[in-house]
Enzyme design. Structure first.
Site, short mmCIF file in Angstrom:
data_model
loop_
_atom_site.label_atom_id
_atom_site.label_comp_id
_atom_site.label_asym_id
_atom_site.label_seq_id
_atom_site.Cartn_x
_atom_site.Cartn_y
_atom_site.Cartn_z
N GLU A 91 -16.02 -10.84 18.86
CA GLU A 91 -15.76 -11.70 17.70
C GLU A 91 -17.08 -12.22 17.15
OE1 GLU A 91 -13.38 -15.87 16.69
OE2 GLU A 91 -13.97 -15.40 18.73
N HIS A 92 -17.86 -12.85 18.03
CA HIS A 92 -19.21 -13.32 17.69
C HIS A 92 -20.22 -12.59 18.56
CE1 HIS A 92 -16.46 -16.92 17.39
NE2 HIS A 92 -16.95 -16.94 16.16
N HIS A 134 8.25 19.19 -8.34
CA HIS A 134 7.02 18.49 -8.72
C HIS A 134 6.33 19.22 -9.88
CE1 HIS A 134 7.60 16.29 -5.01
NE2 HIS A 134 6.46 15.61 -5.17
N HIS A 140 -14.24 -24.26 23.64
CA HIS A 140 -13.01 -24.19 22.86
C HIS A 140 -11.76 -24.22 23.71
CE1 HIS A 140 -14.10 -23.50 18.64
NE2 HIS A 140 -15.16 -22.86 19.07
N GLN A 165 -19.02 -21.79 23.01
CA GLN A 165 -17.73 -21.13 22.80
C GLN A 165 -16.78 -21.38 23.96
OE1 GLN A 165 -17.06 -19.75 19.63
NE2 GLN A 165 -18.94 -20.94 19.49
N ASP A 187 -19.75 -21.29 12.61
CA ASP A 187 -18.51 -22.05 12.75
C ASP A 187 -18.34 -23.07 11.64
OD1 ASP A 187 -17.55 -20.77 14.99
OD2 ASP A 187 -18.38 -22.22 16.41
#
Length: 446
Positions: free
Chosen positions: A341-342, A434, A275, A272, A375
């Site tokens: 996230e992961h 109402h 990236h 990761q 992924d």
């Protein structure tokens, strides 16, 4: 290489305390991004295609007459695709479709009494804008992750944007175009970053000269991952359009104990970090020995990997590091505070531990479920919430593109049965009209 340590052992920290302790990116970066994104959104709204052209020149070094990708470029990209890559994309699509099709919720009908029916029907949004990042890597997998659940939901109008690439004549990377063509998407734009999000959210008026001067219709929902500027843009247009989540710069957390294999832990942290220099890689463990072994592996593997400089920068940043915890219970609490996230679970009885996690975009269980699997080819979706937003938002899925519409269908007798309750409650709220709207239906002559 610096890989920082945060030691929370012996501290009885609350959830808020753990959230403050775990590694995060510097907050100043977010504030800086917000002002820049506000300026970009304002320019796109006021100047339309002219703003997009100037931003493409500034950020991408591309001078474009119009960002729409010609149909011929899409078909040519698919025709020229490496057969092995095509086969991999097709398998990824097949698995993603099976999972997406299974996610579609069923419509619900509930009869609350004779003639009293309340239903919930799931209806797709009309049009979506899907973003696929460019920059330091090529992401045809993100085309699949965005498009497949939208198709499974029944969305009829799908537009896709990806940054223009100077090396490819100002078009997105050919593999991105090939993946779009493979999925039948023909409305593709060479637009990157926050400006793509703005163009989808607000639309771009067209000209009057010819078809090549056509505008971009606004969408109902914007999805897709990206850098901090893309995530910030999505947050700022939320309410104008729906979004999936703030899927920004990637992050991984690994909960590991002494049974974990250091080489695998290090490999996944690096995967990761590859990236982006701002990517976050966090190890949460109760084992000093494992932490030391992982550090040694990180030095070895980071030196050997292709993007070594990028990986080292990410691993050395304030957003990455080791969190030392007292025991597994505190480790789980730290995972929930981080809301990754992961999240990988590399512990004894990993499946049971995974079942105790409450905050994560996606959980990867055991040695043979690495984030890399998700992924590309697990069948799950890799567009996931980042920066702690997994505590309250979900990864991209079919329901992102659906709306739940409630339908109320009562007969006269069914309404009469509850009319007295309605009158009582409307009086209690000082909204007598109402109740009168109900009693009017039973007045003489009605």
């Amino acid at each position: 290489m610096q890989f920082r340590t945060v030691d929370v052992r012996g501290q009885r920290l609350s959830l808020a305390g753990l959230r403050a302790a775990v590694p995060r990116a510097q907050h100043g970066t977010v504030a800086d991004a917000e002002q820049k994104v506000l300026d970009i959104i304002s320019a796109v709204r006021s100047q339309g295609f002219e703003a997009l052209r100037e931003l493409a020149l500034t950020f991408d070094g591309v001078d474009q007459a119009h960002p729409r990708v010609p149909a011929a470029a899409l078909t040519a990209a698919l025709a020229g695709l490496d057969p092995a890559v095509r086969a991999a994309l097709e398998e990824s699509i097949r698995r993603a479709r099976r999972f997406a099709d299974a996610q579609h919720p069923a419509d619900t009908d509930v009869e609350l009494g004779e003639g009293a029916m309340v239903s919930q029907n799931w209806v797709p949004v009309a049009r979506v804008g899907l973003y696929v990042p460019g920059g330091l890597a090529v992401y045809p997998s993100s085309v699949i992750m965005n498009v497949v659940p939208a198709l499974a939901a029944g969305v009829e109008s799908i537009a896709l944007a990806s940054p223009p690439q100077k090396d490819f004549g100002g078009l997105p990377h050919p593999t991105i175009l090939a993946a779009a063509c493979l999925l039948g998407i023909d409305e593709v734009y060479a637009i990157g970053g926050a400006q793509a999000i703005a163009a989808f959210a607000y639309g771009i008026p067209g000209g009057t000269r010819n078809e090549s001067d056509a505008g971009i219709d606004a969408v109902d929902v914007v999805t897709g991952p990206g850098n901090i500027f893309v995530a910030t843009a999505k947050r700022l247009v939320k309410g104008v359009v729906g979004i999936d989540s703030e899927a920004g710069t990637t992050e991984i957390a690994i909960l590991a104990d002494a049974t974990a294999r250091p080489a695998l832990v290090a490999a996944d942290l690096i995967s990761q970090a590859e990236h982006d220099p701002q990517a976050a890689s966090v190890l949460i463990t109760d084992s000093d020995e494992l932490a030391a072994a992982v550090r040694r592996e990180l030095d070895i593997q980071a030196a050997a990997t292709k993007h070594s400089a990028r990986v080292r920068q990410a691993l050395s940043g304030p957003q990455s590091g080791v969190v030392l915890v007292e025991d597994l219970a505190q480790g789980i609490a730290a995972c929930d505070a981080y809301a990754a996230e992961h999240l990988e679970i590399m512990t004894a009885d990993a499946a049971a531990v995974a079942g105790r996690i409450r905050n994560a975009g996606a959980i990867f269980v055991g040695d043979y479920s690495p984030v890399s699997l998700g992924d590309y080819c697990a069948g799950s979706n890799h567009v996931l919430p980042t920066s702690g937003t997994a505590a309250f938002s979900s990864g991209l899925n079919v329901t992102t593109f659906l709306r739940a519409i409630q339908v109320v269908n009562y007969s006269k007798d069914a309404l009469a049965e509850v009319s007295g309750h309605i009158v009582s409650l409307s009086g209690a709220e000082d909204l007598p009209a109402h109740g009168e709207a109900v009693t009017a239906r039973f007045a003489a002559g009605s």
